[in-house]
Write an enzyme that holds these catalytic residues in place. Sequence first.
Site, PDB file in Angstrom:
ATOM      1  N   GLY A  19       0.823  -1.214   0.000  1.00 49.21           N
ATOM      2  CA  GLY A  19       0.000   0.000   0.000  1.00 49.21           C
ATOM      3  C   GLY A  19       0.847   1.249   0.000  1.00 49.21           C
ATOM      4  CG  ASP A  20       3.156   2.317   3.392  1.00 45.61           C
ATOM      5  OD1 ASP A  20       2.800   3.417   3.827  1.00 45.61           O
ATOM      6  OD2 ASP A  20       3.016   1.258   4.030  1.00 45.61           O
ATOM      7  CB  SER A  21       5.419   0.220  -2.520  1.00 40.68           C
ATOM      8  OG  SER A  21       6.309  -0.146  -1.491  1.00 40.68           O
TER       9      SER A  21
END
Length: 398
Positions: free
Chosen positions: A169-171
């Site tokens: 999700g962050d990436s």
Amino acid sequence: MPVENRGALKGLRVVEMGTLIAGPFCGQLLGDMGAEVIKVEPPEMGDAMRQWGRGDHSVWWEVVSRNKKAVSIDLRQKGGQDLARKLIGTADIVIENFRPGTIEGWGLGPDVLMADNPGLIIVRVSGYGQTGPYASRAGFGGIGEAMGGWRYINGDPDRPPSRMGISIGDSLAASYACMGALAALHHREKTGQGQIVDSALYESVLQVMESLIPEYVVSGFIRERSGSALPGIAPSNVYTCKDGEFLIGANQNTIFARLCQAMQRPDLATDPRYSTHIERGKRQAELDQIINDWTATQTMEDLEALMLEYAVPAGKMFRAPEMLSDPHFAAREAIVDIESERFGPIKMQNAFPKMSLTPGSVRTPAPAEIGQHNDEIYGGLLGLSTGEIEQLRADKVI
């Protein structure tokens, strides 16, 4: 030897005020493509990413902070806010991934920053975006994965939803933030105008959810967890060999026919139960069992040779050891050697994507110390005197 900066973004300056993953990974991508990235960290504590990772040593910092210069600023102090404003005034892009409203509370909101620097591109990464009823909520990558639909469909059907082994999700949010920054740069080239890039974790996940929404709207279908298989796409799965596991993707008619030839089962390709995509999808489990019964008689080396001979997309499960010894990784320089200031020689993924005229690169290792480049940036770029810098240190602003 120093690596020459031939990246497409050479000459651009990025101030990264992000922490942990989503903001810093966006900064990593821009830095890999040639931008000068100045990483802002709180004095003494630094970014928590310096301590993140697995194994005996925290080496994630070495990847996400490569190609960056480190300065320290206490953004909660008025002196730190003034210093940050001066620094951002020299930048093309600023990245932040604090909860919405945080930088406004520090007097560093977009209205202030863009009044100083009208061409500034402000990249804002957050859990839920800068607007909407959830905007002020705290949000991490895993929460965005859940809201965006990823977590529900990930895992085995008889178990609770599982996560990937990486912070996807962050990436994704960082990658879309980078994409937005590049689009904003193109707009600025034509108009001189800066703008705000608003990248929400949950919407970044939503972008890669394929036809999940229209499938429900049109037919009421809700995707469920399906383990290692994709429902209706057969054969495409991980199969057991004598000495390990092997992925085969042969769900297209002509490729399936070639797989059948390799199995010495040409009858399967003409059998009405398996001859079309739709029929194979209906009998996915039984077809997977037929294939698995055959692969269980093969070694991975023999199976790979057969798949190559019959041009069937297939491959082994790669871990770090396999990547480091594989000739294709080596030929494409997918992994690069870096001289880390903390760990000495280490290896990590190279800059990507590959560009023919303006290739990205890993030019400098991650800064080992908090505020490592304070004198260079504050004295050289901003023109502060030695006395002024020492006073900032004495006041614990840097």
